[in-house]
Design a protein around this motif. Sequence first.
Motif, mmCIF file in Angstrom:
data_model
loop_
_atom_site.group_PDB
_atom_site.id
_atom_site.type_symbol
_atom_site.label_atom_id
_atom_site.label_comp_id
_atom_site.label_asym_id
_atom_site.label_seq_id
_atom_site.Cartn_x
_atom_site.Cartn_y
_atom_site.Cartn_z
ATOM 1 N N LEU A 1 40.812 44.815 34.533
ATOM 2 C CA LEU A 1 39.823 45.698 35.146
ATOM 3 C C LEU A 1 38.439 45.463 34.573
ATOM 4 O O LEU A 1 38.280 45.241 33.367
ATOM 5 C CB LEU A 1 40.194 47.177 34.913
ATOM 6 C CG LEU A 1 41.370 47.754 35.699
ATOM 7 C CD1 LEU A 1 41.648 49.173 35.234
ATOM 8 C CD2 LEU A 1 41.090 47.736 37.198
ATOM 9 N N THR B 1 36.839 47.923 38.858
ATOM 10 C CA THR B 1 37.090 46.851 39.827
ATOM 11 C C THR B 1 38.144 45.925 39.230
ATOM 12 O O THR B 1 37.996 45.467 38.094
ATOM 13 C CB THR B 1 35.808 46.046 40.104
ATOM 14 O OG1 THR B 1 34.796 46.928 40.592
ATOM 15 C CG2 THR B 1 36.069 44.961 41.147
ATOM 16 N N ALA B 2 39.198 45.663 39.981
ATOM 17 C CA ALA B 2 40.270 44.802 39.485
ATOM 18 C C ALA B 2 39.881 43.336 39.581
ATOM 19 O O ALA B 2 39.143 42.929 40.477
ATOM 20 C CB ALA B 2 41.545 45.055 40.284
ATOM 21 N N GLU C 1 56.955 43.801 48.406
ATOM 22 C CA GLU C 1 56.006 44.871 48.105
ATOM 23 C C GLU C 1 56.712 46.087 47.502
ATOM 24 O O GLU C 1 56.170 46.755 46.609
ATOM 25 C CB GLU C 1 55.238 45.254 49.370
ATOM 26 C CG GLU C 1 54.256 44.179 49.815
ATOM 27 C CD GLU C 1 53.607 44.485 51.151
ATOM 28 O OE1 GLU C 1 52.391 44.324 51.264
ATOM 29 O OE2 GLU C 1 54.325 44.896 52.083
ATOM 30 N N LYS D 1 56.528 47.862 42.917
ATOM 31 C CA LYS D 1 56.354 49.203 42.361
ATOM 32 C C LYS D 1 57.028 49.331 41.004
ATOM 33 O O LYS D 1 56.658 50.186 40.198
ATOM 34 C CB LYS D 1 56.897 50.250 43.343
ATOM 35 C CG LYS D 1 56.141 50.294 44.669
ATOM 36 C CD LYS D 1 56.778 51.266 45.642
ATOM 37 C CE LYS D 1 56.039 51.265 46.988
ATOM 38 N NZ LYS D 1 56.700 52.155 47.973
ATOM 39 N N ARG E 1 45.551 40.971 49.320
ATOM 40 C CA ARG E 1 45.892 42.260 48.700
ATOM 41 C C ARG E 1 46.367 42.054 47.259
ATOM 42 O O ARG E 1 45.985 42.798 46.359
ATOM 43 C CB ARG E 1 46.981 42.946 49.516
ATOM 44 C CG ARG E 1 47.373 44.295 48.925
ATOM 45 C CD ARG E 1 48.535 44.937 49.635
ATOM 46 N NE ARG E 1 49.101 45.990 48.800
ATOM 47 C CZ ARG E 1 50.270 46.562 49.045
ATOM 48 N NH1 ARG E 1 50.995 46.197 50.072
ATOM 49 N NH2 ARG E 1 50.722 47.515 48.236
ATOM 50 N N SER F 1 56.300 43.736 37.454
ATOM 51 C CA SER F 1 54.957 43.170 37.281
ATOM 52 C C SER F 1 55.083 41.667 37.018
ATOM 53 O O SER F 1 55.150 41.236 35.862
ATOM 54 C CB SER F 1 54.227 43.855 36.116
ATOM 55 O OG SER F 1 54.042 45.216 36.383
ATOM 56 N N LEU G 1 43.501 41.496 44.910
ATOM 57 C CA LEU G 1 42.701 42.685 44.635
ATOM 58 C C LEU G 1 43.431 43.693 43.757
ATOM 59 O O LEU G 1 42.813 44.384 42.948
ATOM 60 C CB LEU G 1 42.303 43.367 45.955
ATOM 61 C CG LEU G 1 41.326 42.605 46.851
ATOM 62 C CD1 LEU G 1 41.147 43.360 48.166
ATOM 63 C CD2 LEU G 1 39.992 42.423 46.160
ATOM 64 N N GLU G 2 44.761 43.777 43.920
ATOM 65 C CA GLU G 2 45.501 44.880 43.312
ATOM 66 C C GLU G 2 46.400 44.473 42.157
ATOM 67 O O GLU G 2 46.919 45.327 41.448
ATOM 68 C CB GLU G 2 46.350 45.584 44.386
ATOM 69 C CG GLU G 2 45.521 46.171 45.524
ATOM 70 C CD GLU G 2 46.372 46.826 46.588
ATOM 71 O OE1 GLU G 2 47.610 46.897 46.400
ATOM 72 O OE2 GLU G 2 45.807 47.265 47.607
ATOM 73 N N SER G 3 46.624 43.178 41.971
ATOM 74 C CA SER G 3 47.586 42.744 40.967
ATOM 75 C C SER G 3 46.922 41.864 39.939
ATOM 76 O O SER G 3 45.923 41.228 40.194
ATOM 77 C CB SER G 3 48.730 41.996 41.675
ATOM 78 O OG SER G 3 49.098 40.850 41.000
ATOM 79 N N SER H 1 41.801 39.262 39.068
ATOM 80 C CA SER H 1 43.100 38.594 39.006
ATOM 81 C C SER H 1 43.291 37.915 37.653
ATOM 82 O O SER H 1 42.364 37.759 36.862
ATOM 83 C CB SER H 1 43.219 37.557 40.123
ATOM 84 O OG SER H 1 42.375 36.446 39.850
#
Length: 233
Positions: free
Chosen positions: A144, A153-154, A40, A44, A68, A47, A71-73, A156
């Motif tokens: 997005l 909203t992200a 994790e 940061k 997670r 990618s 949703l975020e990547s 995948s």
Amino acid sequence: MSQPIVAILDDEPEIRRMLTDALSDAGFRTYGFARATEFEAALKSMSPDVCLVDLGLPDRDGLTLVHRLALESGASIIIISGRAQVQDRVTGLELGADDYIIKPFEPAEVVARVRARLRQPRATGTASNTAHFAGWTAHFDRYLLEDEAGGETAFSHAEGEVLRLFLEAPKRLISRAQMQETLGGAAGESFDRAMDVRISRLRTKLREDPKNPRLIKTIYGAGYIFLGDVRWG
């Protein structure tokens, strides 16, 4: 063209080494991590295109991490786990994984699955990374969905593959066979299940009524059809 990046998260050094060797030989750039906290922290500044995630991590629940990431990547997520129960595989896919490989495995199979996840849909003459439809804007370069009010909203990498396939062929029936041919992966129950999960997640993100979706329609026994008007660019 830069090398695709594959992140390997597994607390077993031998598995990390085996995967690193196989993927490096196949032309991928790899980064290995033994703990979720290290992984994790690296996200940061890194990618990855694909994340290989073991569920049995020493410092974090693997399924929570998978959810997670989904949703975020924008990365494609492949679970590699010794948990062979059908329910474990279904849960992993429902939480956002794009594929599920059971240990023990052949490294060549993992390489093939990674390549399948990165395979781009066939060119249809649409070079743009932005599509407008039914009050939504899909930004494929940023993974997005943007609504009319500017809310984001992200989605995948794998969800984006399916969404782009629909948006490049609006109001045309897309069969399961066509999806498998275009998106790659082995045909069969696991592919069908993965498609069902991705389409269900897309419908949720597009705020569709699951009992009567207005955009992504299921044509039982035939496939799917996207009913919206689409403008690219």
